[in-house]
Scaffold this motif. Structure first.
Motif, PDB file in Angstrom:
ATOM      1  N   ILE A  81       0.853  -1.184   0.000  1.00 49.12           N
ATOM      2  CA  ILE A  81       0.000   0.000   0.000  1.00 49.12           C
ATOM      3  C   ILE A  81       0.887   1.232   0.000  1.00 49.12           C
ATOM      4  CG2 ILE A  81      -1.772   1.269   1.266  1.00 49.12           C
ATOM      5  CD1 ILE A  81      -2.608  -1.414   2.511  1.00 49.12           C
ATOM      6  N   ASN A  82       0.673   2.113  -0.949  1.00 43.62           N
ATOM      7  CA  ASN A  82       1.376   3.394  -0.991  1.00 43.62           C
ATOM      8  C   ASN A  82       0.510   4.450  -0.314  1.00 43.62           C
ATOM      9  OD1 ASN A  82       3.694   2.550  -2.615  1.00 43.62           O
ATOM     10  ND2 ASN A  82       2.211   2.282  -4.257  1.00 43.62           N
ATOM     11  N   ALA A  83       1.126   5.210   0.564  1.00 46.88           N
ATOM     12  CA  ALA A  83       0.360   6.203   1.319  1.00 46.88           C
ATOM     13  C   ALA A  83       1.205   7.447   1.538  1.00 46.88           C
ATOM     14  CB  ALA A  83      -0.088   5.632   2.662  1.00 46.88           C
ATOM     15  N   ASN A  84       0.515   8.543   1.764  1.00 46.42           N
ATOM     16  CA  ASN A  84       1.150   9.808   2.125  1.00 46.42           C
ATOM     17  C   ASN A  84       0.580  10.274   3.458  1.00 46.42           C
ATOM     18  OD1 ASN A  84       2.645  10.059  -0.336  1.00 46.42           O
ATOM     19  ND2 ASN A  84       0.764  10.710  -1.352  1.00 46.42           N
ATOM     20  N   GLY A  85       1.341  11.080   4.151  1.00 49.97           N
ATOM     21  CA  GLY A  85       0.862  11.584   5.436  1.00 49.97           C
ATOM     22  C   GLY A  85       1.873  12.518   6.063  1.00 49.97           C
ATOM     23  N   THR A  86       1.664  12.819   7.322  1.00 48.32           N
ATOM     24  CA  THR A  86       2.517  13.758   8.053  1.00 48.32           C
ATOM     25  C   THR A  86       3.238  13.045   9.183  1.00 48.32           C
ATOM     26  OG1 THR A  86       0.651  14.408   9.450  1.00 48.32           O
ATOM     27  CG2 THR A  86       1.087  15.745   7.503  1.00 48.32           C
ATOM     28  N   LEU A  87       4.396  13.573   9.526  1.00 47.43           N
ATOM     29  CA  LEU A  87       5.164  13.087  10.661  1.00 47.43           C
ATOM     30  C   LEU A  87       4.729  13.823  11.921  1.00 47.43           C
ATOM     31  CD1 LEU A  87       8.670  13.052   8.953  1.00 47.43           C
ATOM     32  CD2 LEU A  87       7.233  11.061   9.442  1.00 47.43           C
ATOM     33  N   ALA A  88       4.746  13.112  13.043  1.00 44.96           N
ATOM     34  CA  ALA A  88       4.327  13.714  14.310  1.00 44.96           C
ATOM     35  C   ALA A  88       4.963  12.939  15.446  1.00 44.96           C
ATOM     36  CB  ALA A  88       2.808  13.699  14.441  1.00 44.96           C
ATOM     37  N   ALA A  89       4.940  13.546  16.630  1.00 44.91           N
ATOM     38  CA  ALA A  89       5.356  12.821  17.823  1.00 44.91           C
ATOM     39  C   ALA A  89       4.303  11.765  18.137  1.00 44.91           C
ATOM     40  CB  ALA A  89       5.511  13.778  18.995  1.00 44.91           C
ATOM     41  N   ARG A  90       4.770  10.578  18.479  1.00 49.16           N
ATOM     42  CA  ARG A  90       3.815   9.508  18.779  1.00 49.16           C
ATOM     43  C   ARG A  90       2.985   9.870  19.995  1.00 49.16           C
ATOM     44  NH1 ARG A  90       5.322   3.074  19.648  1.00 49.16           N
ATOM     45  NH2 ARG A  90       3.215   2.394  20.210  1.00 49.16           N
ATOM     46  N   ARG A  91       3.624  10.378  21.035  1.00 53.36           N
ATOM     47  CA  ARG A  91       2.922  10.884  22.219  1.00 53.36           C
ATOM     48  C   ARG A  91       3.408  12.295  22.488  1.00 53.36           C
ATOM     49  NH1 ARG A  91      -1.462   7.795  22.560  1.00 53.36           N
ATOM     50  NH2 ARG A  91      -1.005   5.596  22.906  1.00 53.36           N
ATOM     51  N   GLU A  92       2.654  13.257  22.012  1.00 51.58           N
ATOM     52  CA  GLU A  92       3.058  14.655  22.193  1.00 51.58           C
ATOM     53  C   GLU A  92       2.544  15.159  23.539  1.00 51.58           C
ATOM     54  OE1 GLU A  92       1.699  18.639  20.081  1.00 51.58           O
ATOM     55  OE2 GLU A  92       3.053  17.467  18.808  1.00 51.58           O
ATOM     56  N   MET A  93       3.434  15.843  24.278  1.00 56.64           N
ATOM     57  CA  MET A  93       3.084  16.348  25.596  1.00 56.64           C
ATOM     58  C   MET A  93       3.148  17.874  25.591  1.00 56.64           C
ATOM     59  SD  MET A  93       5.130  13.670  28.087  1.00 56.64           S
ATOM     60  CE  MET A  93       6.727  14.162  27.438  1.00 56.64           C
ATOM     61  N   PRO A  94       2.009  18.550  25.684  1.00 51.83           N
ATOM     62  CA  PRO A  94       2.033  19.998  25.845  1.00 51.83           C
ATOM     63  C   PRO A  94       2.308  20.358  27.303  1.00 51.83           C
ATOM     64  CG  PRO A  94      -0.222  19.220  25.678  1.00 51.83           C
ATOM     65  CD  PRO A  94       0.650  18.021  25.510  1.00 51.83           C
ATOM     66  N   VAL A  95       3.223  21.290  27.532  1.00 50.06           N
ATOM     67  CA  VAL A  95       3.622  21.680  28.888  1.00 50.06           C
ATOM     68  C   VAL A  95       3.250  23.136  29.096  1.00 50.06           C
ATOM     69  CG1 VAL A  95       5.520  21.836  30.535  1.00 50.06           C
ATOM     70  CG2 VAL A  95       5.535  20.052  28.760  1.00 50.06           C
ATOM     71  N   GLY A  96       2.485  23.400  30.157  1.00 54.38           N
ATOM     72  CA  GLY A  96       2.065  24.761  30.457  1.00 54.38           C
ATOM     73  C   GLY A  96       2.264  25.093  31.928  1.00 54.38           C
ATOM     74  N   VAL A 261       9.262   4.369   5.479  1.00 57.29           N
ATOM     75  CA  VAL A 261       8.822   5.765   5.444  1.00 57.29           C
ATOM     76  C   VAL A 261       9.953   6.631   4.910  1.00 57.29           C
ATOM     77  CG1 VAL A 261       8.041   7.711   6.837  1.00 57.29           C
ATOM     78  CG2 VAL A 261       7.230   5.399   7.352  1.00 57.29           C
ATOM     79  N   THR A 262       9.619   7.493   3.945  1.00 54.44           N
ATOM     80  CA  THR A 262      10.608   8.385   3.343  1.00 54.44           C
ATOM     81  C   THR A 262      10.134   9.825   3.477  1.00 54.44           C
ATOM     82  OG1 THR A 262      11.146   6.668   1.706  1.00 54.44           O
ATOM     83  CG2 THR A 262      11.913   8.917   1.260  1.00 54.44           C
ATOM     84  N   PRO A 263      10.823  10.645   4.268  1.00 53.97           N
ATOM     85  CA  PRO A 263      10.432  12.060   4.368  1.00 53.97           C
ATOM     86  C   PRO A 263      10.647  12.771   3.039  1.00 53.97           C
ATOM     87  CG  PRO A 263      11.872  11.419   6.192  1.00 53.97           C
ATOM     88  CD  PRO A 263      11.918  10.307   5.184  1.00 53.97           C
ATOM     89  N   VAL A 264       9.836  13.775   2.802  1.00 52.26           N
ATOM     90  CA  VAL A 264       9.978  14.564   1.583  1.00 52.26           C
ATOM     91  C   VAL A 264      11.321  15.283   1.590  1.00 52.26           C
ATOM     92  CG1 VAL A 264       9.105  16.600   0.386  1.00 52.26           C
ATOM     93  CG2 VAL A 264       7.523  14.872   1.196  1.00 52.26           C
ATOM     94  N   GLY A 265      11.994  15.236   0.444  1.00 49.85           N
ATOM     95  CA  GLY A 265      13.281  15.886   0.323  1.00 49.85           C
ATOM     96  C   GLY A 265      14.450  15.051   0.802  1.00 49.85           C
ATOM     97  N   PHE A 305       6.104  16.302   5.771  1.00 45.71           N
ATOM     98  CA  PHE A 305       5.351  15.402   4.900  1.00 45.71           C
ATOM     99  C   PHE A 305       6.226  14.204   4.551  1.00 45.71           C
ATOM    100  CE2 PHE A 305       3.209  14.222   0.865  1.00 45.71           C
ATOM    101  CZ  PHE A 305       1.904  14.186   1.333  1.00 45.71           C
ATOM    102  N   ALA A 306       5.607  13.035   4.405  1.00 45.48           N
ATOM    103  CA  ALA A 306       6.362  11.821   4.096  1.00 45.48           C
ATOM    104  C   ALA A 306       5.487  10.871   3.297  1.00 45.48           C
ATOM    105  CB  ALA A 306       6.845  11.150   5.379  1.00 45.48           C
TER     106      ALA A 306
END
Length: 393
Positions: A81-96, A261-265, A305-306
């Motif tokens: 399966i060929n797919a496109n999408g975005t990279l992100a932190a698997r568990r992102e933690m916002p700190v305030g 997974v191959t990042p763009v560029g 993007f990847a």
């Protein structure tokens, strides 16, 4: 037999009489011959008019281009399966801000740094809070002294009551005084501890070990609980790709499937594994998300993007040579010949792409007559003279 004689240019001519049977027979023959010729001419005229349409159709058929078509059928393939999408932190933690806030005095980290759980990311001015903590600490000392004095007086009274110098009622009053002093000490200690906790919460700390992604605070900035996110962190530095997939691909995609997974560029690919398949489908786009877990690498930047190639197990799909695949602004498509040998456009979605062939993930069931080549020179609705080729040509 009657004859009439006349002289023309010195010659004598014999003229048959009007009632001569030979003349009548000749006239009859001539009339029959003329009628036959006229009938033949009329028949030829109508035959030519009636045959005009078949001749034109035959000419049009002769002018239709000869085009090679194949019936691809279906075959078992190792599905990818060929797919496109975005990279992100698997568990992102916002700190305030967790406490009262105040003026930021120092920011101790930058994006891209690794931090430990509980590490201070930024400090807030606490001059007023420090004085309050000292005051409460003094009250604790006062309460402790009162308790010590009350306990001493109670002990002396208990020694004297047996000798009759102090009444039993005086002893009970001293016990009550001791207990009240102990209670005041507990209240003062709890208040002081609360203030110390408040002061500790003035510092902005990392909730867990991980990678600092963004920083949205600077020294001198006034912050409060309404300030929002000051830092974003990736827990443990773990990354993922959020691949957008059609619902029919999601159904067949197992958790644990391997992916590249191959990042763009970038020419570098990273191995990952599908750890979650979206349980819901967007009703507008008919797509869902497959989340591919990736190990940390500096080339994997959240928000980028990847593209990904995911091993989706086995499946049966039609296969076509690459020459049969066309594309335009609407996407990929092929030309198929209907039962009247008229070319029709058929939109398709590609599966695995090899050096010389392409599998069709959707759009064909394998029973169609597909134009192998020369599709760029055809138009939808054009009639062709199909020539059957072998699948795989």
């Amino acid at each position: 037999m009657n004859y009439q004689a006349g002289r023309v240019s010195g010659d004598t001519v014999l003229i048959e009489g009007p009632d001569d049977p030979v003349a009548r027979r000749r006239r009859r023959v001539m009339i029959i011959a003329l009628v036959a010729v006229a009938a033949i001419a009329v028949a030829a005229f109508f035959l030519m008019r009636g045959g005009e349409k078949p001749l034109a159709a035959s000419a049009a058929s002769d002018q239709a281009p000869r085009v090679t078509v194949i019936v691809p059928g279906r075959a078992a393939v190792g599905r990818t399966i060929n797919a496109n999408g975005t990279l992100a932190a698997r568990r992102e933690m916002p700190v305030g801000v967790a406490g009262e806030g105040g003026m930021v005095t120092r920011v101790l980290v930058e994006p891209g740094q690794w931090v430990q759980a509980g590490q201070v990311l930024a400090t807030v001015d606490r001059s007023v809070q420090t004085q309050t903590a000292q005051s409460l600490a003094a009250q604790v000392n006062v309460a402790q002294a009162d308790l010590t004095l009350a306990q001493s007086e109670l002990q002396r009274a208990q020694q004297l009551v047996d000798r009759g110098f102090i009444s039993e009622a005086d002893v009970q009053r001293r016990i009550a005084t001791r207990d009240a002093a102990a209670a005041r000490l507990k209240v003062a200690s709890a208040t002081a501890a609360e203030q110390r906790a408040r002061n500790q919460r003035l510092d902005i700390r990392a909730p867990a070990a991980g990678l600092v992604l963004t920083r949205e605070v600077e020294p001198g900035q006034i912050i409060s609980s309404a300030s929002g996110t000051l830092f974003r962190m990736a827990k443990g530095g773990e990354m993922e790709m959020r691949a957008q997939l059609p619902e029919d691909d999601l159904v067949a995609l197992p958790v644990g499937a391997r992916a590249m997974v191959t990042p763009v560029g970038s020419s570098q690919s990273f191995e990952g594994q599908v750890w979650q398949v979206s349980p819901v489908i967007d009703p507008q786009t008919r797509q869902g998300i497959a989340r591919i877990a990736l190990r940390y690498d500096s080339a994997l930047r959240p928000g980028g993007f990847a593209s990904a190639v995911i091993g989706g197990g086995g499946a049966t799909m039609p296969g076509l040579p690459q020459s049969a695949i066309l594309s335009d602004e609407k996407g990929n498509f092929v030309y198929v010949a209907d039962k009247d040998n008229v070319v029709r456009r058929r939109d398709v979605r590609l599966g695995t792409v090899n050096d010389d062939s392409v599998t069709i993930a959707s759009g064909l069931d394998g029973s169609e007559r597909v134009v192998v080549s020369a599709g760029a020179f055809l138009n939808p609705g054009q009639k062709i003279a199909p020539v059957r080729g072998k699948p795989g040509v």
